[in-house]
Design a protein around this motif. Structure first.
Motif, PDB file in Angstrom:
ATOM      1  N   UNK A   9       1.845  17.006   3.597  1.00 54.11           N
ATOM      2  CA  UNK A   9       3.226  16.541   3.637  1.00 54.11           C
ATOM      3  C   UNK A   9       3.475  15.472   4.686  1.00 54.11           C
ATOM      4  N   UNK A  10       3.912  14.296   4.239  1.00 51.11           N
ATOM      5  CA  UNK A  10       4.173  13.178   5.149  1.00 51.11           C
ATOM      6  C   UNK A  10       5.138  13.563   6.261  1.00 51.11           C
ATOM      7  N   UNK A  11       6.161  14.351   5.934  1.00 52.64           N
ATOM      8  CA  UNK A  11       7.174  14.716   6.927  1.00 52.64           C
ATOM      9  C   UNK A  11       6.620  15.566   8.060  1.00 52.64           C
ATOM     10  N   UNK A  12       5.410  16.107   7.893  1.00 46.12           N
ATOM     11  CA  UNK A  12       4.829  16.974   8.915  1.00 46.12           C
ATOM     12  C   UNK A  12       3.930  16.213   9.893  1.00 46.12           C
ATOM     13  N   UNK A  13       3.944  14.884   9.831  1.00 45.22           N
ATOM     14  CA  UNK A  13       3.152  14.096  10.779  1.00 45.22           C
ATOM     15  C   UNK A  13       3.470  14.441  12.232  1.00 45.22           C
ATOM     16  N   UNK A  14       4.747  14.475  12.647  1.00 42.62           N
ATOM     17  CA  UNK A  14       5.016  14.839  14.054  1.00 42.62           C
ATOM     18  C   UNK A  14       4.488  16.224  14.417  1.00 42.62           C
ATOM     19  N   UNK A  15       4.689  17.196  13.526  1.00 38.16           N
ATOM     20  CA  UNK A  15       4.213  18.562  13.767  1.00 38.16           C
ATOM     21  C   UNK A  15       2.703  18.589  13.947  1.00 38.16           C
TER      22      UNK A  15
ATOM     23  N   UNK B 258       0.823  -1.210   0.000  1.00 41.62           N
ATOM     24  CA  UNK B 258       0.000   0.000   0.000  1.00 41.62           C
ATOM     25  C   UNK B 258       0.854   1.255   0.000  1.00 41.62           C
ATOM     26  N   UNK B 259       0.252   2.344  -0.470  1.00 41.20           N
ATOM     27  CA  UNK B 259       0.856   3.678  -0.384  1.00 41.20           C
ATOM     28  C   UNK B 259      -0.067   4.562   0.433  1.00 41.20           C
ATOM     29  N   UNK B 260       0.434   5.153   1.510  1.00 41.74           N
ATOM     30  CA  UNK B 260      -0.385   5.986   2.382  1.00 41.74           C
ATOM     31  C   UNK B 260      -0.813   7.274   1.702  1.00 41.74           C
ATOM     32  N   UNK B 261      -2.089   7.600   1.819  1.00 41.42           N
ATOM     33  CA  UNK B 261      -2.636   8.838   1.263  1.00 41.42           C
ATOM     34  C   UNK B 261      -2.986   9.842   2.357  1.00 41.42           C
ATOM     35  N   UNK B 262      -3.695   9.365   3.384  1.00 32.91           N
ATOM     36  CA  UNK B 262      -4.107  10.209   4.510  1.00 32.91           C
ATOM     37  C   UNK B 262      -3.764   9.496   5.808  1.00 32.91           C
ATOM     38  N   UNK B 263      -3.192  10.244   6.750  1.00 34.77           N
ATOM     39  CA  UNK B 263      -2.777   9.681   8.034  1.00 34.77           C
ATOM     40  C   UNK B 263      -3.494  10.414   9.169  1.00 34.77           C
ATOM     41  N   UNK B 264      -4.015   9.645  10.102  1.00 35.23           N
ATOM     42  CA  UNK B 264      -4.695  10.210  11.263  1.00 35.23           C
ATOM     43  C   UNK B 264      -3.688  10.470  12.377  1.00 35.23           C
ATOM     44  N   UNK B 265      -3.832  11.614  13.049  1.00 30.58           N
ATOM     45  CA  UNK B 265      -3.088  11.861  14.283  1.00 30.58           C
ATOM     46  C   UNK B 265      -4.108  11.986  15.410  1.00 30.58           C
ATOM     47  N   UNK B 266      -3.837  11.314  16.532  1.00 31.23           N
ATOM     48  CA  UNK B 266      -4.835  11.191  17.592  1.00 31.23           C
ATOM     49  C   UNK B 266      -4.194  11.340  18.969  1.00 31.23           C
ATOM     50  N   UNK B 267      -4.925  11.962  19.927  1.00 31.63           N
ATOM     51  CA  UNK B 267      -4.372  12.140  21.274  1.00 31.63           C
ATOM     52  C   UNK B 267      -4.008  10.830  21.972  1.00 31.63           C
ATOM     53  N   UNK B 268      -4.758   9.737  21.721  1.00 27.77           N
ATOM     54  CA  UNK B 268      -4.490   8.480  22.425  1.00 27.77           C
ATOM     55  C   UNK B 268      -3.080   7.969  22.165  1.00 27.77           C
ATOM     56  N   UNK B 269      -2.467   8.423  21.072  1.00 25.43           N
ATOM     57  CA  UNK B 269      -1.109   7.971  20.758  1.00 25.43           C
ATOM     58  C   UNK B 269      -0.104   8.362  21.845  1.00 25.43           C
ATOM     59  N   UNK B 270      -0.440   9.408  22.603  1.00 24.75           N
ATOM     60  CA  UNK B 270       0.476   9.829  23.680  1.00 24.75           C
ATOM     61  C   UNK B 270       0.654   8.714  24.701  1.00 24.75           C
ATOM     62  N   UNK B 271      -0.421   8.025  25.052  1.00 26.53           N
ATOM     63  CA  UNK B 271      -0.322   6.933  26.018  1.00 26.53           C
ATOM     64  C   UNK B 271       0.529   5.789  25.507  1.00 26.53           C
ATOM     65  N   UNK B 272       0.482   5.531  24.208  1.00 24.65           N
ATOM     66  CA  UNK B 272       1.264   4.438  23.632  1.00 24.65           C
ATOM     67  C   UNK B 272       2.751   4.751  23.581  1.00 24.65           C
ATOM     68  N   UNK B 273       3.123   5.997  23.813  1.00 28.58           N
ATOM     69  CA  UNK B 273       4.543   6.349  23.853  1.00 28.58           C
ATOM     70  C   UNK B 273       5.186   5.978  25.180  1.00 28.58           C
TER      71      UNK B 273
END
Length: 333
Positions: free
Chosen positions: A309-315, A38-53
């Motif tokens: 922009x994929x590179x802006x996921x962290x931002x 697969x090739x990613x088109x849209x990526x979700x960013x979610x608050x719950x990811x903080x707990x998984x860190x």
């Protein structure tokens, strides 16, 4: 073939910054039977990811250091070794890597229909956010026409849907958000009866009392903290409190003090129920059916904050904690 991915470089303490992420290039393995490229088109960013860190037990395993962050993704099939998936098909999955391209198992994905619905909506109103809003409000909150519903985090992906479902069901709805522009949009574009800016309101209790002269029957809690403290004295007899998130405390390094709420819970027979939508699968089809119908009937609107922009996921992900999103925060690769 070398592709770009974003991994967890370090486990944060307190509020994360960009240093917890690292972008790297990796070689994709050959495609095997039962797998899809697969090739990613849209990526979700979610608050719950903080707990998984955090390296701590929870309802979902923590992210592994030096391994890709995972989340909900809408992607295009490039190659397939699975019957029913063909190049050009669009799919979604809830635990796909932050990678420009990836090899994934068929069990991790499902096809989506984009004939009349934008593909990115499967990360928001037709994804976990919308299903969470439906399950929390309808199944746990049990709204009745004429009741008063208060939603914290009302301009977020979940809160925005909660408020509109409550209006569809005949409730009076008050949203709590963190900017004047969000307050304006909640009232003029999404049908909220009132909205309160918690950042500029000196006395939240007084503001809520004015907005809710008949008290509060349902409080949909996305935030926790002092906002929730201000709501509790106004809860009516047999009020319901679906607890969806506590983003105000996700980056705390110590447990903050708070008021003792249990005497009020007993005196007013208040129901408080925390929930995780992953454990309410028996309602997912019902939720999807209603959400899709309301969208097609224009009873339900949705907002997206799209970062290019994929590179802006962290931002984009870090922006969730300063309220930079209206509705669902999405990164378009």
């Amino acid at each position: 073939m070398s592709v770009k991915q974003i991994v967890l470089a370090a486990r944060p303490s307190g509020m994360p910054d960009a240093s917890v992420f690292r972008t790297e290039n990796v070689e994709l393995p050959p495609l095997q039977a039962g797998q899809v490229h697969i090739r990613g088109l849209y990526f979700s960013v979610d608050p719950y990811m903080r707990g998984r860190m955090n390296d701590a037990p929870s309802y979902i395993p923590p992210f592994q250091l030096n391994a890709p962050i995972e989340g909900a993704v809408v992607a295009e099939v490039l190659e397939s070794q699975v019957m029913g998936y063909n190049p050009g098909d669009l799919i979604t999955g809830g635990l796909l890597p932050w990678a420009m391209e990836a090899i994934v198992s068929a069990e991790a994905i499902k096809p989506i229909d984009t004939q009349s619905i934008p593909p990115s909506y499967y990360l928001g109103v037709l994804g976990s956010a919308g299903v969470t809003a439906y399950c929390g409000l309808v199944i746990i909150g049990r709204p009745k026409a004429g009741e008063t519903v208060v939603v914290s985090g009302a301009a977020g992906a979940v809160g925005l849907v909660v408020g509109q479902i409550a209006k569809i069901m005949g409730c009076r709805v008050i949203g709590i958000a963190g900017s004047e522009e969000k307050i304006r949009q909640l009232k003029t574009e999404f049908g909220f009866d009132e909205a309160i800016n918690y950042k500029t309101t000196p006395d939240m209790g007084a503001a809520l009392a004015k907005a809710c002269p008949k008290g509060i029957d349902i409080y949909f809690d996305n935030v926790g903290g002092t906002t929730t403290d201000a709501v509790f004295p106004l809860l009516n007899f047999q009020a319901r409190v679906p607890v969806c998130g506590q983003i105000s405390s996700y980056n705390d390094t110590a447990t903050p003090p708070g008021p003792r709420i249990l005497p009020q819970v007993v005196k007013r027979s208040i129901l408080i129920q925390g929930f995780l939508v992953r454990y309410m699968k028996e309602y997912h089809a019902e939720a999807a059916l209603h959400l899709t119908q309301w969208l097609k009937e224009n009873k339900l609107k949705f907002a997206e904050t799209v970062v290019e922009g994929f590179d802006r996921l962290p931002e984009a992900w870090l922006g969730l904690f300063s309220g930079q999103n209206m509705g669902k925060m999405i990164v378009k690769a």
